[in-house]
Design a protein around this motif. Structure first.
Motif, PDB file in Angstrom:
ATOM      1  N   LEU A  22       0.843  -1.191   0.000  1.00 27.92           N
ATOM      2  CA  LEU A  22       0.000   0.000   0.000  1.00 27.92           C
ATOM      3  C   LEU A  22       0.880   1.244   0.000  1.00 27.92           C
ATOM      4  N   LYS A  23       0.722   2.078  -0.997  1.00 26.62           N
ATOM      5  CA  LYS A  23       1.406   3.380  -1.077  1.00 26.62           C
ATOM      6  C   LYS A  23       0.345   4.450  -0.854  1.00 26.62           C
ATOM      7  N   PRO A  24       0.301   5.047   0.319  1.00 25.13           N
ATOM      8  CA  PRO A  24      -0.756   6.029   0.590  1.00 25.13           C
ATOM      9  C   PRO A  24      -0.725   7.229  -0.347  1.00 25.13           C
ATOM     10  N   ALA A  25       0.461   7.770  -0.579  1.00 20.58           N
ATOM     11  CA  ALA A  25       0.569   8.975  -1.409  1.00 20.58           C
ATOM     12  C   ALA A  25       1.779   8.850  -2.315  1.00 20.58           C
ATOM     13  N   VAL A  71      -4.553  12.755   1.077  1.00 20.82           N
ATOM     14  CA  VAL A  71      -4.877  11.517   1.790  1.00 20.82           C
ATOM     15  C   VAL A  71      -4.643  11.756   3.281  1.00 20.82           C
ATOM     16  N   ARG A  72      -5.487  11.168   4.126  1.00 21.94           N
ATOM     17  CA  ARG A  72      -5.399  11.399   5.563  1.00 21.94           C
ATOM     18  C   ARG A  72      -5.033  10.098   6.289  1.00 21.94           C
ATOM     19  N   LEU A  78       7.861  12.038   9.297  1.00 22.61           N
ATOM     20  CA  LEU A  78       6.984  13.152   9.653  1.00 22.61           C
ATOM     21  C   LEU A  78       6.645  14.053   8.477  1.00 22.61           C
ATOM     22  N   VAL A  79       6.876  13.584   7.274  1.00 26.25           N
ATOM     23  CA  VAL A  79       6.402  14.317   6.100  1.00 26.25           C
ATOM     24  C   VAL A  79       4.874  14.390   6.174  1.00 26.25           C
ATOM     25  N   ARG A  80       4.323  15.556   5.906  1.00 27.76           N
ATOM     26  CA  ARG A  80       2.879  15.765   6.094  1.00 27.76           C
ATOM     27  C   ARG A  80       2.063  15.202   4.930  1.00 27.76           C
ATOM     28  N   PHE A  81       1.006  14.510   5.299  1.00 27.87           N
ATOM     29  CA  PHE A  81       0.052  14.003   4.318  1.00 27.87           C
ATOM     30  C   PHE A  81      -1.025  15.036   3.987  1.00 27.87           C
ATOM     31  N   GLY A 126      -1.198  15.585   9.475  1.00 31.13           N
ATOM     32  CA  GLY A 126      -1.214  14.132   9.602  1.00 31.13           C
ATOM     33  C   GLY A 126      -0.012  13.502   8.915  1.00 31.13           C
ATOM     34  N   THR A 127       0.524  12.454   9.506  1.00 31.82           N
ATOM     35  CA  THR A 127       1.734  11.813   9.004  1.00 31.82           C
ATOM     36  C   THR A 127       1.578  10.295   8.979  1.00 31.82           C
TER      37      THR A 127
END
Length: 239
Positions: free
Chosen positions: A36-39, A87-88, A115-118, A123-124
């Protein structure tokens, strides 16, 4: 370990290749795997992303992207500039849980560092890991500077009540310098977590069949491999 989060101490340090190796090792044990790759950032529609690359190298895994943004930026920034919905963390958690209901192992690969922001609320990936109660594997570079970045990453995880499972070196050089050789002993101490593997530099360029055959040699038994930290370190002992 039904869900494992894969993060890094930065970008371009081998997260995707490590994710592919984890998937290949699990497949070799007869497990079903989803990646799974969220972003996914920096790619246009139709271009193969990190999840697809992991599947190409590892074999029959289920690759899933939740969002894709064209500019190679942090996900929150890339989403904002593209005028797209970010994406959250809760969406990442829901998607991972759904995949876990149908697969033995779900590998969730982050973008850049922990901690890169989504999203615009900050959210991270760490937040997604906390929601899931899932351990996090930290991918780190081999050389100078990695100790501080790795320690900061694992400290940030513990501050959020998330367990760092261990550290994998994402690109072990063919001719490691003194810093890299010393880091084999120092990384576990700095991270407060075991060293669980070292993927050789250039592994992602191997033919998929060879990659799958060798992946178990790069990862420790905790990650379904055969790699032994003590024996590996002895072969590169610093004078």
């Amino acid at each position: 370990m039904g869900i494992l989060i894969v993060t890094g101490t930065g970008t371009e340090i081998g997260k995707t290749v490590v994710t592919a190796a984890l998937a290949a090792a699990a497949l070799a044990r007869g497990r079903t795997v989803a990646v799974l790759k969220p972003a996914q950032t920096g790619l246009e529609p139709g271009e193969p992303g990190d999840a697809a690359e992991a599947a190409r190298l590892a074999g029959p895994v289920t690759p899933v992207e939740l969002a894709r943004f064209p500019e190679p930026l942090a996900p929150a920034t890339a989403a904002r500039r593209a005028g797209m919905t970010p994406v959250r963390p809760d969406e990442v958690a829901v998607a991972a849980e759904k995949l876990a209901a149908e697969h033995d192992l779900v590998l969730v690969e982050g973008a850049g560092g922990l901690l890169v922001r989504f999203d615009e609320h900050g959210g991270t990936l760490a937040d997604a890991a906390r929601l899931l109660g899932a351990p996090v594997l930290v991918v780190a570079p081999a050389g100078l500077g990695t100790l501080n970045a790795t320690a900061l990453t694992t400290e940030a995880l513990r501050a959020r009540d998330v367990r760092p499972l261990g550290v994998v070196i994402g690109s072990w050089p063919a001719a490691p310098d003194l810093a890299a050789r010393c880091n084999l002993a120092d990384l576990p101490d700095m991270a407060g977590a075991p060293l669980l593997g070292a993927v050789p530099a250039g592994a992602g360029a191997l033919p998929p069949e060879r990659f799958r055959a060798e992946a178990v040699r790069w990862l420790a038994p905790e990650l379904a491999g055969e790699w032994d930290a003590t024996a590996f370190g002895a072969g590169f002992a610093a004078p």
